[in-house]
Design an enzyme around this catalytic site. Structure first.
Site, short mmCIF file in Angstrom:
data_model
loop_
_atom_site.label_atom_id
_atom_site.label_comp_id
_atom_site.label_asym_id
_atom_site.label_seq_id
_atom_site.Cartn_x
_atom_site.Cartn_y
_atom_site.Cartn_z
CG HIS A 1 -1.72 1.31 1.31
ND1 HIS A 1 -2.76 1.59 0.45
CD2 HIS A 1 -1.62 2.38 2.15
CE1 HIS A 1 -3.27 2.78 0.75
NE2 HIS A 1 -2.60 3.26 1.79
CB CYS B 1 -3.03 3.20 -3.10
SG CYS B 1 -2.11 1.65 -2.99
#
Length: 1237
Positions: A1040, A1192
């Protein structure tokens, strides 16, 4: 004239010397004794209906009131003596800096300005003759300096023999009959220079006389000085003659409100009539006269309001000599409407002129005997001066500063809440000793104590060995760390504030409990005995004598078998409590009589009272930095004074652990020698509401063996730094599981489960706060109040330093702070030197290549060769601009700039452009073949955009500007330049930096996500910047990603530095309750600010302290939203917060941990304009999430590219792009100076 000056000096000295009671008594007696004379004089001057004549007795009463309120004499003296005789410079904050420059640099508000004041209109005048007159007055040194510095350099030199300390005002009048214009040329000459010239044309008037007045010699003048009188020439008006007088007065502010009048051109004639006039008595006043102008038209115009003798634009007619005297009387009537010191000074001068210089005329009018007129005139002048000054005193007593009696009977039940920091004991000691020998009585006679429970079953598991065990736990904290002074708000009204200032102390916590059972384990089948000791640490060190190694494998969770509680009467208490009441409006110290105050309150969980009945005067600086006068006293009674405020629990652990069957031991030789062991371990004990940190535990053990008797002493000490989370101190002995029966082990397991979930309740471990339930205060206060009618500058003059000295000190402090900051930058230079070289190399080569390409067309081998040659020749030279700039921060040039130019517009411009001109121009000149470039309109220089330019780092700003503006050129010539490295910056820089972080995916199981993260980022930190840049462009890593924007700014009020840390990512925490997680859509962002309180001496890393959430601009709901969206991985080690302050503490601590624990992949500087645009971009929240095409990592890559000067990311909609541009433009319009951009 000398006698008149003597009278003035006498009266002023009588008034302005520090008045003692005797002096005021004499002045009062003199006024009372002259009451009859003053009454006659008032009637003579102002008419029988004048209120002054009837106020003489009230003035005497007012003076007696001054004596009654003896505190008012100090206020009056301070007020009068505080009137400055020289111009003042007000202290300006950061927001008013532009006003400061205007006031200091702009000549117009400071140089004298002159106006015509009054025009007396009358019958057609003939033969108005040209005339000249001049007024001169001395200048103070401050005024001389101001005028000499601010006067135009091209001023005309005038041959004049006057001294430099004199200013000469000249007025030359000429009447042009053909144009019907009266022209007056006004000039000002000082230091032999013509510094001012103004021509007045007065059209359409048949001028009888006019007056001039100097308004102010400096914009900040706040004083009415004694007037200087100058006679104007007589003006012949037919058969009438008038002698007019002008008064040159210095005033503070001039009203710009116009007053209505008739234009002279429309007046045909004016008729003055008297109502019930009796000319024989001479007792006439302005109230008895009426004026009826006959107009030639209906046009009404406005003439500027005049200032000076008349104070109005009254139309005066002159028919004969007697009428002119009555006109003079009308002026006196106008004077009676004046107020304050201005009225007093002007009345005194008027009386002196009338009674000394014109006494013959007065005698002839009022038929006064000539022999007594001179003495009467002198006496009248003295009494008139006393009367005027008495009026001024009475006015001050009535309107300005007066000591008042305030009878207070306060009984308020309004609740007030104050939050206190955790209270930790200063010194706590426990001694627990148990001795057991072979053949002694059964252990069951000395049972264990476990929170009141008896455990006789432990006797079954004890061996026959003899052990003497002494456990000692010591907790020592510096007195100045915890329990510091706090301020508790109790009550506040419009007039006063009631506060408590407690100081906490701690009982000497020495508590012994005997016996505490100790157990041992003996293996009879072996030649030596094993003993087990667990100090909750992990170390492996040999004994000091080297006989036997002491080994303790790993750390384990401790669980209690004995919990020792300190009784309530042996914990925190008040050492002293100060009761403070402060006045909001008093301008002088206050006093009181028969005072008593009492507070009924909760402190922690304990309720009681505190009271005080003895108070003394004090000065108190409130939270806003204002000085208040008040009364303070120490509380001497009340139930809280000797009460225990908080129960403090300290656990002593004896025996047992979660895996009771596990055997750990320390073995040592049975030889009768002495061994010593020592070690350290880091223990963290979180406590709700405390400030995040930890303490260090140091343990030492001393063991000796004599005749099979073991003496073991375990000492634990805690060394605390500035802030702690440690709540418990313990010593623990460990029992091998084999030494205990199954029943005992089962019981211990149950207790472990119970105590592992049992934590100290917050209110037991600390004093959470204070709640005031009732505030009582009664007594009489003597308060010297101020009033809104007196300028605040008067009080400032009484209570603060000279403003000029403050300004000098402020400049010195600013220079010192900037120099400290520049020294701070020195440790960065080594880190940044390589980055600077990279920028210059790229940009220099970029410019050369662009210049050659423009001449030769596409890049050819010839161009490449030429570029490399030029690059090699100029490589070292290109660094000179930055090196000069770096040296200038600490060497003499920097000090010269700060000392001589700071505070002037020129100096500000020099300093603002220093870094940009030195660094950027140096590079650009070399890039463009030594031709100075023209900066394109629309580009933004951070020096101009940043308000805090003085304490900012100019090297970083110049570096960022160049990189952002011209960094795109590097990509365009990438096929020519073989060195494709990018700029490397760390997250600890002062300017704006964007950093891309990656962390493991929280949606995956723990072993898998860690493994994938390591595999994905393995070796990344060792790769060069170009490789990392290529890595982030691959947006399918099993991680992430999010980004941070960090920068420093300066607090104008304190001069301290503050760090801003903004987090942004898809599905990241946010204050808007948006969904979060690795797969959620939407842009989440939040911001945390930290005060930079210092630099680590070893590493140079900033030491920071979180800023309260309110100062960061959040509401309480937004703080809870950020906390809830943080994610369990960031708050799993934190206990559940009870208040919004606790939640914000968790947010700040977790945010700081994020940037330390997550992996920073790459960073880049960002210009000011793009940082503003990103702020707006993040506020849109919208993001079309797609795991493969738009995740992301795509978001952070787009953010990174845009920060480096790239295009707006594709995921930003068109309407948001337009709004970004508008938002940035509006912001620049507010904060930027576009001069030279």
């Amino acid at each position: 004239m000398e006698q008149r000056q003597y009278i003035l000096d006498l009266v002023r000295r009588e008034l302005t010397d520090t008045p003692q009671t005797q002096d005021l008594q004499k002045l009062t007696e003199r006024i009372i004794s002259l009451e009859k004379t003053i009454t006659q004089l008032g009637t003579l001057l102002l008419g029988p209906n004048s209120t002054t004549a009837h106020e003489v007795s009230s003035l005497a009463t007012a003076m007696q009131k001054v004596l009654y309120y003896n505190r008012a004499k100090a206020a009056i003296s301070d007020f009068i003596m505080a009137i400055p005789r020289y111009p003042l410079y007000s202290y300006y904050g950061n927001d008013d800096i532009d006003d400061y420059h205007l006031a200091v640099v702009n000549r117009k508000p400071i140089l004298p300005q002159f106006r015509y004041l009054g025009l007396m209109f009358g019958k057609p005048a003939t033969g108005i003759q040209p005339y000249n007159f001049e007024v001169s007055f001395n200048l103070s040194k401050v005024e001389q300096t101001l005028i000499s510095e601010l006067a135009p350099t091209e001023s005309q030199v005038i041959e004049d023999m006057r001294r430099d300390s004199t200013m000469l005002l000249k007025a030359e009048g000429r009447y042009d009959k053909s144009l019907n214009v009266f022209t007056v040329l006004i000039t000002i000459i000082t230091s032999n220079k013509l510094i001012y010239s103004q021509r007045l044309n007065i059209p359409g008037h048949r001028v009888a006389s006019f007056e001039l007045m100097i308004i102010a010699n400096a914009v900040h003048t706040t004083v009415f000085e004694p007037a200087k009188v100058t006679k104007l020439p007589s003006c012949e008006l037919g058969t009438s003659s008038i002698m007019s007088t002008t008064f040159e007065i210095r005033v503070q502010d001039m009203s710009t409100l116009p007053s209505p009048a008739f234009h002279a051109r429309t007046i045909q004639s004016i008729k003055k009539t008297w109502r019930n006039a009796d000319f024989s008595t001479g007792q006439l006043s302005a109230e008895d006269a009426t004026y009826e102008p006959k107009m030639s038209g209906a046009e009404d115009v406005v003439i500027p309001h005049v200032y000076g003798l008349a104070e109005s634009c009254e139309i005066l007619t002159i028919s004969d000599v007697y009428e002119s005297v009555y006109n003079f009387e009308s002026l006196c009537y106008c004077y009676s409407k004046k107020s304050g010191m201005e009225m007093a000074v002007r009345m005194m001068m008027l009386a002196l002129e009338l009674m000394r210089d014109d006494y013959k005329q007065v005698n002839s009018i009022y038929d006064v005997d000539h022999q007594t007129s001179e003495s009467v005139g002198i006496l009248a002048g003295i009494t008139e001066g006393l009367l005027a000054n008495a009026k001024a005193i009475a006015l001050l007593v009535k309107h300005a500063v007066l000591s008042e009696e305030l009878q207070i009977n306060l009984n308020s039940i309004e609740q007030s809440y104050s939050r206190l920091v955790p209270l930790v004991p200063i010194y706590v000691t426990f001694d627990h000793v148990g001795t057991y020998s072979k053949g002694d009585a059964p252990i069951r006679d000395e049972p264990f104590s476990l929170t009141g429970l008896q455990l006789p079953m432990f006797a079954e598991g004890l061996s026959n060995s003899t052990i003497k065990t002494k456990f000692k736990s010591t907790w020592s904290v510096e007195p100045n760390v915890f329990g510091a002074d706090h301020t508790i708000d109790c009550y506040e009204s419009d007039d006063f504030i009631v506060l408590l200032k407690p100081k906490f102390a701690y009982w000497d916590h020495r508590y012994s409990h005997q016996p505490v059972s100790a157990v041992s384990y003996s293996d009879r089948g072996k030649s030596r005995t094993s003993y087990v000791l667990d100090c909750a640490s992990s170390y492996n060190e040999e004994s000091s004598l080297g006989y036997t190694s002491l080994f303790l494998a790993g750390r384990k969770a401790a669980s209690p078998c004995a919990l020792v509680n300190i009784p309530l009467n042996r914990s925190v208490k008040f050492e002293s409590v100060s009761f403070l009441i402060t006045s909001k409006r008093s301008v002088l110290p206050i006093s009181g009589e028969n005072l008593f105050g009492e507070i009924d309150m909760y402190i922690g969980r304990v309720r009681g009272t505190l009271n005080c009945n003895k108070f003394t005067s004090t000065e108190y600086i409130d939270r806003d930095g204002y000085k208040r006068y008040g009364l303070i006293g120490k509380c001497t009674g009340g139930s809280l004074l000797n009460a225990s405020l908080s129960p403090l629990w300290v656990r002593l652990f004896c025996g047992g652990h979660k895996n009771a069957d596990q055997i750990r031991f320390i073995g040592f030789s049975r030889t009768p020698v002495v061994g010593t062991l020592s070690g350290e371990s880091l223990e963290v004990y979180p406590m709700p509401g405390s400030i995040g940190s930890s303490g260090t535990l140091s343990q030492s053990g001393r063991m000796s063996i004599y005749n099979d008797v073991t003496s073991l002493e375990v000492t634990l000490s805690v060394r605390h730094e500035a802030s702690l989370e440690t709540a418990n101190v313990y010593a623990q002995s460990e029992i091998p599981g084999a030494a205990l029966s199954t029943e005992i082990r089962d019981y211990i397991r149950q207790q472990n489960l119970y105590y592992s979930d049992l934590g100290l309740r917050e209110e037991e471990a600390m004093i959470q706060g204070a709640v005031v339930m009732r505030t009582t205060f009664r007594g009489k206060l003597y308060v010297t109040k101020g009033t809104d009618s007196i300028p605040q500058s008067v009080y400032v003059w009484n209570t603060q330093l000279n403003d000029l000295a403050v300004a000098v000190k402020m400049t010195a402090d600013l220079a010192n702070a900037a120099e400290i900051r520049s020294k701070e930058n020195q440790f960065r230079l080594n880190e940044m030197e390589q980055a600077v070289r990279e920028i210059e190399n790229q940009l220099l080569l970029s410019g050369i290549i662009d210049g050659l390409a423009a001449l030769t067309g596409p890049a050819t081998p010839v161009v490449k060769k030429a570029a490399s040659l030029v690059f090699g020749a100029m490589k070292n030279m290109s660094r000179s601009g930055f090196r000069i700039l770096a040296a200038g921060l600490t060497n003499s040039y920097f000090k010269t700039v700060m000392t001589h130019f700071l505070g002037t517009r020129k100096g500000v411009e020099v300093w603002r452009g220093l870094g940009s001109a030195c660094a950027e121009s140096s590079v650009m000149i070399k890039m463009s073949g030594k031709t100075k470039p023209i900066v394109k309109e629309g580009s933004t220089d951070l020096f101009l955009a940043d308000k805090n330019f003085i304490l900012a780092d100019p090297i970083e700003f110049a570096k960022h500007n160049i990189s952002t503006k011209y960094g795109g050129n590097v990509e365009q010539i990438g096929n020519v330049v073989s060195d494709s490295e990018r700029l490397a910056v760390g997250g600890d820089l002062g300017s704006h930096v964007v950093t891309v972080f990656h962390r493991p995916l929280s949606i995956l199981p723990e072993p898998l996500r860690t493994l994938l993260f390591k595999l994905s980022t393995s070796g990344l930190s060792k790769r060069d910047l170009s490789a990392r840049e290529a890595w982030i462009r691959q947006t399918l890593h099993p991680t992430h990603s999010y980004a941070t924007i960090s920068y420093d700014y300066v607090l104008p009020k304190t001069g301290g530095n503050r760090r801003v840390l903004c987090f942004a990512g898809v599905g990241d925490p946010n204050p808007y309750n948006l969904p979060t997680g690795d797969k959620n859509v939407g842009i989440g962002s939040y911001m945390v600010e930290f005060d930079i309180i210092g630099l680590d001496k070893d590493t140079g890393v900033k030491v920071m302290r979180p800023v309260p959430w309110k100062q960061c601009g959040y509401t309480e709901e937004q703080v809870w939203s950020i906390y809830k969206t943080l994610g369990k991985e960031y708050r799993k080690v934190e206990l559940k917060p009870y208040t919004v302050e606790d939640a914000w503490r968790v947010i700040a601590k977790s945010s700081h941990k994020r940037v330390l624990s997550d992996k920073a992949i790459i960073s880049t500087p960002i210009s000011y304009e793009r940082q503003r645009a990103i702020e707006y971009m993040l506020s849109s929240h919208g993001f079309d999430y797609n795991l493969v095409l738009n995740n992301c990592q795509d978001f952070t890559r787009g953010l990174f590219d845009y920060a480096r000067g790239g295009p707006v990311p594709d995921f930003i909609e068109n309407d948001v792009r337009i709004a970004m541009i508008h938002s940035t433009s509006r912001h620049f319009a507010e904060v930027c100076s576009w001069v030279g951009v």
